[in-house]
Design a protein around this motif. Sequence first.
Motif, PDB file in Angstrom:
ATOM      1  N   PRO A  43      -2.078  -9.655   8.096  1.00 43.56           N
ATOM      2  CA  PRO A  43      -2.329  -9.258   6.695  1.00 43.56           C
ATOM      3  C   PRO A  43      -1.164  -8.444   6.128  1.00 43.56           C
ATOM      4  O   PRO A  43      -0.504  -7.710   6.860  1.00 43.56           O
ATOM      5  CB  PRO A  43      -3.581  -8.375   6.795  1.00 43.56           C
ATOM      6  CG  PRO A  43      -4.092  -8.499   8.180  1.00 43.56           C
ATOM      7  CD  PRO A  43      -2.984  -8.992   9.046  1.00 43.56           C
ATOM      8  N   ARG A  71      -3.390  -3.838  -3.917  1.00 38.18           N
ATOM      9  CA  ARG A  71      -3.777  -2.527  -4.443  1.00 38.18           C
ATOM     10  C   ARG A  71      -2.569  -1.633  -4.688  1.00 38.18           C
ATOM     11  O   ARG A  71      -2.635  -0.659  -5.421  1.00 38.18           O
ATOM     12  CB  ARG A  71      -4.778  -1.846  -3.511  1.00 38.18           C
ATOM     13  CG  ARG A  71      -6.173  -2.451  -3.665  1.00 38.18           C
ATOM     14  CD  ARG A  71      -7.149  -1.873  -2.675  1.00 38.18           C
ATOM     15  NE  ARG A  71      -6.868  -2.311  -1.317  1.00 38.18           N
ATOM     16  CZ  ARG A  71      -7.582  -1.950  -0.250  1.00 38.18           C
ATOM     17  NH1 ARG A  71      -8.596  -1.131  -0.387  1.00 38.18           N
ATOM     18  NH2 ARG A  71      -7.281  -2.410   0.951  1.00 38.18           N
ATOM     19  N   GLU A 104      -2.619 -13.313  -4.646  1.00 34.18           N
ATOM     20  CA  GLU A 104      -4.021 -13.000  -4.346  1.00 34.18           C
ATOM     21  C   GLU A 104      -4.642 -14.073  -3.448  1.00 34.18           C
ATOM     22  O   GLU A 104      -5.258 -13.774  -2.430  1.00 34.18           O
ATOM     23  CB  GLU A 104      -4.818 -12.923  -5.638  1.00 34.18           C
ATOM     24  CG  GLU A 104      -5.509 -11.597  -5.832  1.00 34.18           C
ATOM     25  CD  GLU A 104      -5.770 -11.322  -7.313  1.00 34.18           C
ATOM     26  OE1 GLU A 104      -5.867 -12.284  -8.109  1.00 34.18           O
ATOM     27  OE2 GLU A 104      -5.854 -10.130  -7.664  1.00 34.18           O
ATOM     28  N   TYR A 140      -3.423   2.503   2.579  1.00 33.53           N
ATOM     29  CA  TYR A 140      -2.295   1.852   3.276  1.00 33.53           C
ATOM     30  C   TYR A 140      -1.603   2.816   4.267  1.00 33.53           C
ATOM     31  O   TYR A 140      -0.770   2.400   5.040  1.00 33.53           O
ATOM     32  CB  TYR A 140      -1.198   1.445   2.301  1.00 33.53           C
ATOM     33  CG  TYR A 140      -1.402   0.267   1.385  1.00 33.53           C
ATOM     34  CD1 TYR A 140      -2.623  -0.367   1.228  1.00 33.53           C
ATOM     35  CD2 TYR A 140      -0.317  -0.221   0.653  1.00 33.53           C
ATOM     36  CE1 TYR A 140      -2.756  -1.440   0.343  1.00 33.53           C
ATOM     37  CE2 TYR A 140      -0.445  -1.296  -0.213  1.00 33.53           C
ATOM     38  CZ  TYR A 140      -1.669  -1.894  -0.376  1.00 33.53           C
ATOM     39  OH  TYR A 140      -1.782  -2.955  -1.238  1.00 33.53           O
ATOM     40  N   ARG A 161       0.110  -5.717   3.106  1.00 35.75           N
ATOM     41  CA  ARG A 161      -0.238  -4.722   2.089  1.00 35.75           C
ATOM     42  C   ARG A 161       1.006  -4.467   1.254  1.00 35.75           C
ATOM     43  O   ARG A 161       1.980  -3.881   1.737  1.00 35.75           O
ATOM     44  CB  ARG A 161      -0.639  -3.408   2.764  1.00 35.75           C
ATOM     45  CG  ARG A 161      -1.887  -3.529   3.631  1.00 35.75           C
ATOM     46  CD  ARG A 161      -2.057  -2.272   4.468  1.00 35.75           C
ATOM     47  NE  ARG A 161      -3.410  -2.162   4.991  1.00 35.75           N
ATOM     48  CZ  ARG A 161      -3.809  -1.201   5.824  1.00 35.75           C
ATOM     49  NH1 ARG A 161      -2.960  -0.253   6.219  1.00 35.75           N
ATOM     50  NH2 ARG A 161      -5.047  -1.154   6.246  1.00 35.75           N
ATOM     51  N   PRO A 207      -2.186  -4.819   9.976  1.00 27.48           N
ATOM     52  CA  PRO A 207      -1.590  -5.099   8.661  1.00 27.48           C
ATOM     53  C   PRO A 207      -0.160  -4.571   8.566  1.00 27.48           C
ATOM     54  O   PRO A 207       0.185  -3.577   9.222  1.00 27.48           O
ATOM     55  CB  PRO A 207      -2.504  -4.347   7.693  1.00 27.48           C
ATOM     56  CG  PRO A 207      -3.491  -3.607   8.503  1.00 27.48           C
ATOM     57  CD  PRO A 207      -3.245  -3.825   9.948  1.00 27.48           C
ATOM     58  N   ASP A 242      -2.742  -8.056  -0.059  1.00 33.70           N
ATOM     59  CA  ASP A 242      -3.438  -6.893  -0.617  1.00 33.70           C
ATOM     60  C   ASP A 242      -2.576  -6.345  -1.763  1.00 33.70           C
ATOM     61  O   ASP A 242      -1.447  -5.879  -1.532  1.00 33.70           O
ATOM     62  CB  ASP A 242      -3.609  -5.842   0.494  1.00 33.70           C
ATOM     63  CG  ASP A 242      -4.517  -4.698   0.082  1.00 33.70           C
ATOM     64  OD1 ASP A 242      -4.587  -4.400  -1.133  1.00 33.70           O
ATOM     65  OD2 ASP A 242      -5.138  -4.092   0.964  1.00 33.70           O
TER      66      ASP A 242
END
Length: 311
Positions: A44, A71, A64, A115, A46, A5, A69
């Motif tokens: 991916p 968060r 989304e 993360y 983050r 990621p 990600d």
Amino acid sequence: MAASPILLVGSVALDELHTPAGSMLDAFGGSASYFSLAARFFAPVRLVAVVGTDFPASHRALLESSGVDLRGLEVADGPCFRWGGKYGDDLNTRETLFTHLGVFEHFHPKVPDVYRDSEFVFLGNIHPALQKEVLSQVRAPKLVALDTMNLWIETARAELLDVLRAVNLLIVNDSEARQLTGESNVVRAGRRLLELGPHTVVIKKGEHGAAMFAAGGVFAVPAVPLDHVVDPTGAGDSFAGALLGSLASQGDLSDGGLRRAIACGSVLASFTVQAFGLERLQSVTRSEIAGRFEELRHLTHFDATTPLPGA
Ligand code: AMP
């Protein structure tokens, strides 16, 4: 091998865009948004960023549904970051109409615990002090890349030079490279930038492609030739997203891996500029990307196995 990621910090914005092809108000933009939608094809993402209470639910839903990600996406009291830009007739010059920091003014990025183990970090275009705050919260990154812009070179030069010392890969455009080094020649500027911390420097030259500078020498890739460009906004961020995505997907940081990653950057940027804002990046498919990657390979290939003609 599974893709690693990428930890990304950057702006998530509402843009006002004016190009010779038309205008778009309240366009979903920001350095992190373009980066994310390009990188998602490879690895991916983050996200660490801030938006205001006026951030439309549909924009959040787009991030989304793209697998980003969220968060680390903070919603703060106040308005979103807003930026306006206007392009000249040849699309090579851009005037910033306004930069309204909004919730960015008091933003202090918090990297979520989950993360902190990220090995690939992209410090997208925001104030260099915020880029440094993010970096200080990451445990042991394998590759830290950074993008910046003229505003920060002019107004936060010392902070920028400070964070650059901890960066491995610098991605800037040619005017920023000149501004940062005082060198008018791009090759000399590339070499000077290598003295500031990064072991690799990528200089983007818009429709003229990009060049990579490292200890081993120089590599260049053209832009994909296009007969119709609608809106260059976000080309640089899409380029960076695909570049980092390609590196994180294969974990190959060799010269060959970097060359391939830069080619991916050129391919994704070529899609971004074909429509307003994030439109084309939303609709592009993996097979269209593969087709254009092949086009770029063909464009740059020549037979170097026979001697120089005339020898
Ligand atoms: P690019 O065309 O690659 O330079 O990226 C344009 C994007 O960068 C736009 O979507 C803007 O919202 C964003 N942007 C412009 N100025 C800034 C700034 N000072 N800080 C953070 N993001 C910015």
